[in-house]
Design a protein around this motif. Structure first.
Motif, PDB file in Angstrom:
ATOM      1  N   TYR A  73       0.052  20.115  -1.255  1.00 36.00           N
ATOM      2  CA  TYR A  73       0.883  18.922  -1.216  1.00 36.00           C
ATOM      3  C   TYR A  73       1.523  18.635   0.138  1.00 36.00           C
ATOM      4  N   GLY A  74       1.524  19.583   1.050  1.00 35.73           N
ATOM      5  CA  GLY A  74       2.268  19.412   2.288  1.00 35.73           C
ATOM      6  C   GLY A  74       1.476  18.768   3.409  1.00 35.73           C
ATOM      7  N   ILE A  75       2.139  18.590   4.523  1.00 34.26           N
ATOM      8  CA  ILE A  75       1.520  18.120   5.766  1.00 34.26           C
ATOM      9  C   ILE A  75       1.279  19.335   6.638  1.00 34.26           C
ATOM     10  N   MET A  76       0.060  19.466   7.144  1.00 42.14           N
ATOM     11  CA  MET A  76      -0.308  20.661   7.891  1.00 42.14           C
ATOM     12  C   MET A  76      -0.801  20.294   9.276  1.00 42.14           C
ATOM     13  N   SER A  77      -0.372  21.065  10.270  1.00 44.10           N
ATOM     14  CA  SER A  77      -0.848  20.903  11.637  1.00 44.10           C
ATOM     15  C   SER A  77      -2.149  21.677  11.803  1.00 44.10           C
ATOM     16  N   VAL A  78      -2.790  21.509  12.945  1.00 47.52           N
ATOM     17  CA  VAL A  78      -3.996  22.269  13.252  1.00 47.52           C
ATOM     18  C   VAL A  78      -3.677  23.764  13.277  1.00 47.52           C
ATOM     19  N   GLN A  79      -2.498  24.113  13.785  1.00 49.18           N
ATOM     20  CA  GLN A  79      -2.079  25.511  13.814  1.00 49.18           C
ATOM     21  C   GLN A  79      -1.976  26.084  12.408  1.00 49.18           C
TER      22      GLN A  79
ATOM     23  N   GLU B 192      10.855  19.455   1.213  1.00 42.52           N
ATOM     24  CA  GLU B 192      11.128  18.026   1.212  1.00 42.52           C
ATOM     25  C   GLU B 192      10.789  17.492   2.597  1.00 42.52           C
ATOM     26  N   LEU B 193       9.969  16.442   2.637  1.00 45.05           N
ATOM     27  CA  LEU B 193       9.577  15.837   3.906  1.00 45.05           C
ATOM     28  C   LEU B 193      10.634  14.838   4.364  1.00 45.05           C
ATOM     29  N   ILE B 194      10.579  14.476   5.633  1.00 40.41           N
ATOM     30  CA  ILE B 194      11.556  13.522   6.154  1.00 40.41           C
ATOM     31  C   ILE B 194      11.366  12.131   5.549  1.00 40.41           C
ATOM     32  N   ASN B 195      10.185  11.857   4.945  1.00 38.82           N
ATOM     33  CA  ASN B 195       9.963  10.559   4.297  1.00 38.82           C
ATOM     34  C   ASN B 195      10.456  10.548   2.857  1.00 38.82           C
ATOM     35  N   GLY B 196      11.045  11.683   2.400  1.00 37.97           N
ATOM     36  CA  GLY B 196      11.616  11.747   1.067  1.00 37.97           C
ATOM     37  C   GLY B 196      10.756  12.441   0.035  1.00 37.97           C
ATOM     38  N   PHE B 197       9.475  12.616   0.303  1.00 40.55           N
ATOM     39  CA  PHE B 197       8.608  13.295  -0.663  1.00 40.55           C
ATOM     40  C   PHE B 197       9.024  14.756  -0.784  1.00 40.55           C
ATOM     41  N   ARG B 198       9.082  15.240  -2.032  1.00 44.17           N
ATOM     42  CA  ARG B 198       9.495  16.617  -2.266  1.00 44.17           C
ATOM     43  C   ARG B 198       8.627  17.238  -3.356  1.00 44.17           C
TER      44      ARG B 198
ATOM     45  N   ALA C 166      -2.830  15.505   8.012  1.00 46.47           N
ATOM     46  CA  ALA C 166      -2.830  15.626   6.557  1.00 46.47           C
ATOM     47  C   ALA C 166      -4.048  16.421   6.130  1.00 46.47           C
ATOM     48  N   THR C 167      -3.903  17.155   5.009  1.00 49.09           N
ATOM     49  CA  THR C 167      -5.020  17.952   4.535  1.00 49.09           C
ATOM     50  C   THR C 167      -4.855  18.267   3.067  1.00 49.09           C
ATOM     51  N   ASP C 168      -5.947  18.546   2.411  1.00 50.59           N
ATOM     52  CA  ASP C 168      -5.904  19.026   1.040  1.00 50.59           C
ATOM     53  C   ASP C 168      -5.738  20.531   1.000  1.00 50.59           C
TER      54      ASP C 168
END
Length: 290
Positions: free
Chosen positions: A219-225, A162-168, A284-286
């Motif tokens: 579906y998630g948010i991904m960093s460069v790492q 679950e993201l801090i913006n509510g998306f899960r 953000a990434t696919d």
């Protein structure tokens, strides 16, 4: 000085001796010290222990193993197998006809990389035992695993965030689906017609990693790492090389701080899966294909 037997013949070094000799060399020591600073001795000990106790990894070139180990170190992920933050596995290259080492993050390592984005309120993965799965919605992906376990038999694996913006979002794979995935993408298991090697030894941990990676990469948010760590995990060495060339051609080199962190396990709440916020900016990434 080369050691010789009673007949004056040179004694062949064991894999552990070969790795120790390479790690002890001045050029390698200078490179490791310059990269890892005060963590260099811990890194050297970890690599030597890993290589000495893994017969499959000993089929790989020691220098290439060190290179993959440095990838884990640059992401602050310890290499101890028992901790499960990161793996280095031997993958067979049909083109080069030899084994090539490959760094892969464990599920705990993925959780660590996710929490550094400061975008995840909750992130969790685990084993589903017989009797716990009540339903799984094909439409929404929501799963209900609140049933009572009737045995210690693993029937599947789940991942949830679950993201801090509510998306899960949640994802469930049956054990049979994981096994089919391994037999399709893991070259050693595919060749043998059964699950072997690192997957056989650490099936539950590797299964949780796979399901979590698929969920986050889609579906998630991904960093460069995270992108760097998760790309090509299930590829052959040839496919991984092609993916890396495609992904990094004409791109700038991004450096990472190298500090081995040994207290990761305390940063995730075992009851709720909640993680602490840190500083890294997300992208953000696919995600990579599998």
């Amino acid at each position: 000085m080369t050691q010789k037997n009673d007949n004056g013949q040179a004694l062949q070094k064991t894999p552990a001796q070969a790795m120790n000799g390479l790690l002890s060399g001045k050029v390698m020591q200078d490179m490791i010290n310059n990269t890892l600073k005060d963590k260099s001795s811990l890194f050297t000990a970890s690599v030597l222990e890993l290589y000495s106790n893994d017969s499959q990894l000993q089929k790989c070139d020691p220098g290439e193993v060190i290179r993959e180990a440095l990838k884990a170190a640059s992401l602050d992920l310890p290499l101890n197998k028992n901790l499960g933050f990161a793996w280095i596995v031997a993958r067979y290259s049909t083109k080069e006809r030899r084994y090539i080492p490959q760094f892969q993050p464990g599920w705990k390592g993925i959780v660590q990389l996710a929490q550094r984005t400061a975008q995840y309120k909750v992130i969790n993965t685990g084993i589903v035992y017989e009797g716990e799965l009540k339903k799984c919605s094909k439409l929404t992906g929501e799963i209900d695993i609140e049933g009572e376990a009737v045995s210690d038999k693993a029937v599947g694996y789940f991942a949830h965030f679950e993201l801090i913006n509510g998306f899960r979002k949640s994802l469930y794979w049956s054990k049979e689906k994981v096994e089919a995935h391994v037999l399709k993408y893991n070259q050693e298991s595919k060749k043998e017609g059964r699950i072997v090697g690192n997957w056989a030894e650490y099936f539950d941990d590797r299964s949780q990693s796979t399901v979590l990676k698929h969920l986050i990469s889609k579906y998630g948010i991904m960093s460069v790492q995270m992108l760097s760590a998760m790309k090509g995990d299930e590829d052959t060495p040839e496919e991984a090389a092609g993916r890396e060339i495609k992904g990094n051609a004409n791109a700038s080199v991004i450096g990472f701080t190298a500090q081995i962190v040994d207290d990761h396990a305390d940063s995730v709440n075992k009851e709720t899966g909640e993680v602490a916020s840190t500083k890294e900016e997300p992208v953000a990434t696919d995600g990579p294909g599998y």
